[in-house]
Design a protein around this motif. Structure first.
Motif, PDB file in Angstrom:
ATOM      1  N   LEU A 146       0.778  -1.252   0.365  1.00  0.00           N
ATOM      2  CA  LEU A 146       0.001  -0.172   0.149  1.00  0.00           C
ATOM      3  C   LEU A 146       0.917   1.223   0.180  1.00  0.00           C
ATOM      4  CD1 LEU A 146      -2.941  -1.002   2.614  1.00  0.00           C
ATOM      5  CD2 LEU A 146      -3.203  -0.676   0.112  1.00  0.00           C
ATOM      6  N   PRO A 147       1.074   2.102  -1.609  1.00  0.00           N
ATOM      7  CA  PRO A 147       2.268   3.109  -1.180  1.00  0.00           C
ATOM      8  C   PRO A 147       1.486   3.887  -0.077  1.00  0.00           C
ATOM      9  CG  PRO A 147      -0.097   3.362  -2.938  1.00  0.00           C
ATOM     10  CD  PRO A 147      -0.146   1.854  -2.135  1.00  0.00           C
ATOM     11  N   ALA A 148       1.806   4.531   1.041  1.00  0.00           N
ATOM     12  CA  ALA A 148       1.482   5.563   2.336  1.00  0.00           C
ATOM     13  C   ALA A 148       2.758   6.293   1.909  1.00  0.00           C
ATOM     14  CB  ALA A 148       2.120   4.444   3.893  1.00  0.00           C
ATOM     15  N   TYR A 149       3.223   6.692   1.631  1.00  0.00           N
ATOM     16  CA  TYR A 149       3.832   7.374   1.297  1.00  0.00           C
ATOM     17  C   TYR A 149       3.513   8.552  -0.039  1.00  0.00           C
ATOM     18  CZ  TYR A 149       8.048  10.793  -0.121  1.00  0.00           C
ATOM     19  OH  TYR A 149       9.152  11.451  -0.637  1.00  0.00           O
ATOM     20  N   LEU A 150       2.602   8.100  -0.732  1.00  0.00           N
ATOM     21  CA  LEU A 150       1.811   8.627  -2.223  1.00  0.00           C
ATOM     22  C   LEU A 150       1.192   9.399  -1.096  1.00  0.00           C
ATOM     23  CD1 LEU A 150       2.668   6.560  -5.059  1.00  0.00           C
ATOM     24  CD2 LEU A 150       3.495   9.076  -4.509  1.00  0.00           C
ATOM     25  N   TYR A 151       0.089   8.372  -0.118  1.00  0.00           N
ATOM     26  CA  TYR A 151      -0.880   8.545   0.131  1.00  0.00           C
ATOM     27  C   TYR A 151      -0.167  10.025   1.168  1.00  0.00           C
ATOM     28  CZ  TYR A 151      -4.809   8.682   3.347  1.00  0.00           C
ATOM     29  OH  TYR A 151      -5.988   9.420   4.575  1.00  0.00           O
ATOM     30  N   ILE A 152       0.516   9.866   1.934  1.00  0.00           N
ATOM     31  CA  ILE A 152       0.399  11.434   2.424  1.00  0.00           C
ATOM     32  C   ILE A 152       0.759  12.955   1.542  1.00  0.00           C
ATOM     33  CG2 ILE A 152       2.695  11.978   3.741  1.00  0.00           C
ATOM     34  CD1 ILE A 152       2.774   9.549   5.852  1.00  0.00           C
ATOM     35  N   CYS A 153       1.281  12.248   0.916  1.00  0.00           N
ATOM     36  CA  CYS A 153       1.702  12.928  -0.181  1.00  0.00           C
ATOM     37  C   CYS A 153       0.998  13.861  -0.908  1.00  0.00           C
ATOM     38  CB  CYS A 153       2.263  12.682  -1.099  1.00  0.00           C
ATOM     39  SG  CYS A 153       4.390  12.341  -0.701  1.00  0.00           S
ATOM     40  N   PHE A 154      -0.392  12.903  -1.689  1.00  0.00           N
ATOM     41  CA  PHE A 154      -1.109  13.636  -2.115  1.00  0.00           C
ATOM     42  C   PHE A 154      -2.496  13.830  -1.410  1.00  0.00           C
ATOM     43  CE2 PHE A 154      -0.021  10.629  -5.930  1.00  0.00           C
ATOM     44  CZ  PHE A 154       1.279  10.633  -6.017  1.00  0.00           C
ATOM     45  N   ILE A 155      -3.098  13.106  -0.415  1.00  0.00           N
ATOM     46  CA  ILE A 155      -3.898  13.671   0.345  1.00  0.00           C
ATOM     47  C   ILE A 155      -4.094  13.818   1.613  1.00  0.00           C
ATOM     48  CG2 ILE A 155      -6.117  12.236   1.307  1.00  0.00           C
ATOM     49  CD1 ILE A 155      -5.817  12.265  -1.768  1.00  0.00           C
ATOM     50  N   LYS A 156      -2.910  13.290   2.791  1.00  0.00           N
ATOM     51  CA  LYS A 156      -2.682  13.296   4.097  1.00  0.00           C
ATOM     52  C   LYS A 156      -1.956  15.458   3.984  1.00  0.00           C
ATOM     53  CE  LYS A 156      -3.329  12.190   8.350  1.00  0.00           C
ATOM     54  NZ  LYS A 156      -5.244  12.332   9.138  1.00  0.00           N
ATOM     55  N   GLU A 157      -0.823  15.224   4.046  1.00  0.00           N
ATOM     56  CA  GLU A 157      -0.648  16.015   4.601  1.00  0.00           C
ATOM     57  C   GLU A 157       0.571  16.453   2.842  1.00  0.00           C
ATOM     58  OE1 GLU A 157       1.677  15.120   7.571  1.00  0.00           O
ATOM     59  OE2 GLU A 157      -0.265  15.944   8.815  1.00  0.00           O
ATOM     60  N   PRO A 158       0.200  17.123   2.257  1.00  0.00           N
ATOM     61  CA  PRO A 158       0.905  17.817   1.040  1.00  0.00           C
ATOM     62  C   PRO A 158       1.779  18.704   1.011  1.00  0.00           C
ATOM     63  CG  PRO A 158      -1.301  18.318   0.551  1.00  0.00           C
ATOM     64  CD  PRO A 158      -1.816  17.412   1.391  1.00  0.00           C
ATOM     65  N   LEU A 159       2.846  19.003  -0.295  1.00  0.00           N
ATOM     66  CA  LEU A 159       4.426  19.619   0.073  1.00  0.00           C
ATOM     67  C   LEU A 159       4.807  19.638   1.107  1.00  0.00           C
ATOM     68  CD1 LEU A 159       2.512  22.013  -1.926  1.00  0.00           C
ATOM     69  CD2 LEU A 159       3.687  21.050  -2.785  1.00  0.00           C
ATOM     70  N   LYS A 160       4.501  18.694   2.216  1.00  0.00           N
ATOM     71  CA  LYS A 160       5.065  18.606   3.383  1.00  0.00           C
ATOM     72  C   LYS A 160       6.600  17.889   3.602  1.00  0.00           C
ATOM     73  CE  LYS A 160       1.890  20.525   6.548  1.00  0.00           C
ATOM     74  NZ  LYS A 160       1.058  20.099   8.502  1.00  0.00           N
ATOM     75  N   VAL A 161       7.586  17.428   3.798  1.00  0.00           N
ATOM     76  CA  VAL A 161       9.262  17.412   3.614  1.00  0.00           C
ATOM     77  C   VAL A 161       9.061  16.626   5.315  1.00  0.00           C
ATOM     78  CG1 VAL A 161      11.043  17.310   2.957  1.00  0.00           C
ATOM     79  CG2 VAL A 161       9.213  18.363   1.782  1.00  0.00           C
ATOM     80  N   TYR A 162       9.328  15.074   5.672  1.00  0.00           N
ATOM     81  CA  TYR A 162       9.407  15.320   6.878  1.00  0.00           C
ATOM     82  C   TYR A 162      11.351  14.660   6.772  1.00  0.00           C
ATOM     83  CZ  TYR A 162       4.824  16.218   8.471  1.00  0.00           C
ATOM     84  OH  TYR A 162       3.413  17.012   8.141  1.00  0.00           O
ATOM     85  N   ALA A 163      11.725  14.722   8.169  1.00  0.00           N
ATOM     86  CA  ALA A 163      12.640  13.278   8.378  1.00  0.00           C
ATOM     87  C   ALA A 163      12.340  12.070   7.964  1.00  0.00           C
ATOM     88  CB  ALA A 163      13.724  14.074   9.267  1.00  0.00           C
TER      89      ALA A 163
END
Length: 214
Positions: free
Chosen positions: A159-176
């Protein structure tokens, strides 16, 4: 007298042979010139086609939002657009269509700056830099490899969780990395499963469209 006639005939034959040879030589030169001209006229066309491949990627990526069946914020639309551009370049490279790296990065940055302005997002945040961060780290690539290697039901469905965060959850945020892992661990599996279905349908559409670029 007979000798004079003989020499005249011989001279005429020699002149005829010389003129015939010159005519063939000129034709050969003309053909060579035409061949070179044709090659020369085709070279810019080939270069333009390769250069225009990026324009085609932009055009397809712009349509991508219409083929993504989940609600997206403006930030999410920008994230999706950036991913689609990256995926388009990877798709072309897999078919041996290589774009000049520096020229491509410059054009992408200029293009994204215009998109950001059109979206009404604050330009001072330099969101176009997110594209570079996403593409040079292993985030997008890891997700695509995970999906490609997933073989459900023989293996667990990736399940592409990273893409889910990028597109849906918190786009344009970069985390350590450690914060990103905590974010992924906190996601709802059912939400990821729903997103997976939407994303796979979108990816299939992308693959079909990018294959049309020659």
């Amino acid at each position: 007298m007979i000798y004079l006639i003989f020499y005249a005939i011989l001279l005429a034959v020699c002149l005829y042979i010389i003129l015939l040879y010159r005519h063939k030589s000129n034709n050969t030169l003309d053909n060579d010139y035409n061949s070179i001209s044709n090659v020369s006229s085709k070279e810019p066309k080939t270069k333009n086609t390769r250069k225009d491949a990026l324009t085609s990627i932009f055009r397809i990526s712009e349509k991508g939002g219409d083929h993504f069946k989940a609600p997206l914020s403006k930030e999410g639309q920008l994230e999706l657009l950036m991913f689609d551009i990256w995926f388009g370049i990877q798709s072309l490279e897999s078919r041996g269509i290589l774009l000049d790296y520096e020229d491509t990065q410059k054009r992408i940055e200029d293009y994204l700056i215009k998109v950001i302005q059109n979206f009404g997002l604050p330009s001072e945040k330099k969101y176009e830099r997110v594209y570079l961060l996403r593409s040079v780290t292993d985030g997008w690539e890891r997700e695509m490899l995970g999906l490609a290697q997933s073989d459900y039901p023989r293996t667990k469905q990736y399940l592409p969780a990273y893409l889910y965060i990028c597109f849906i959850k918190e786009p344009l945020k970069v985390y350590a990395d450690e914060f990103l892992e905590a974010k992924i661990d906190s996601l709802n599996i059912s939400d990821l499963a729903d997103f997976f279905m939407v994303f796979i349908e979108h990816q299939n559409w992308l693959v079909s469209e990018f294959r049309k670029i020659k």
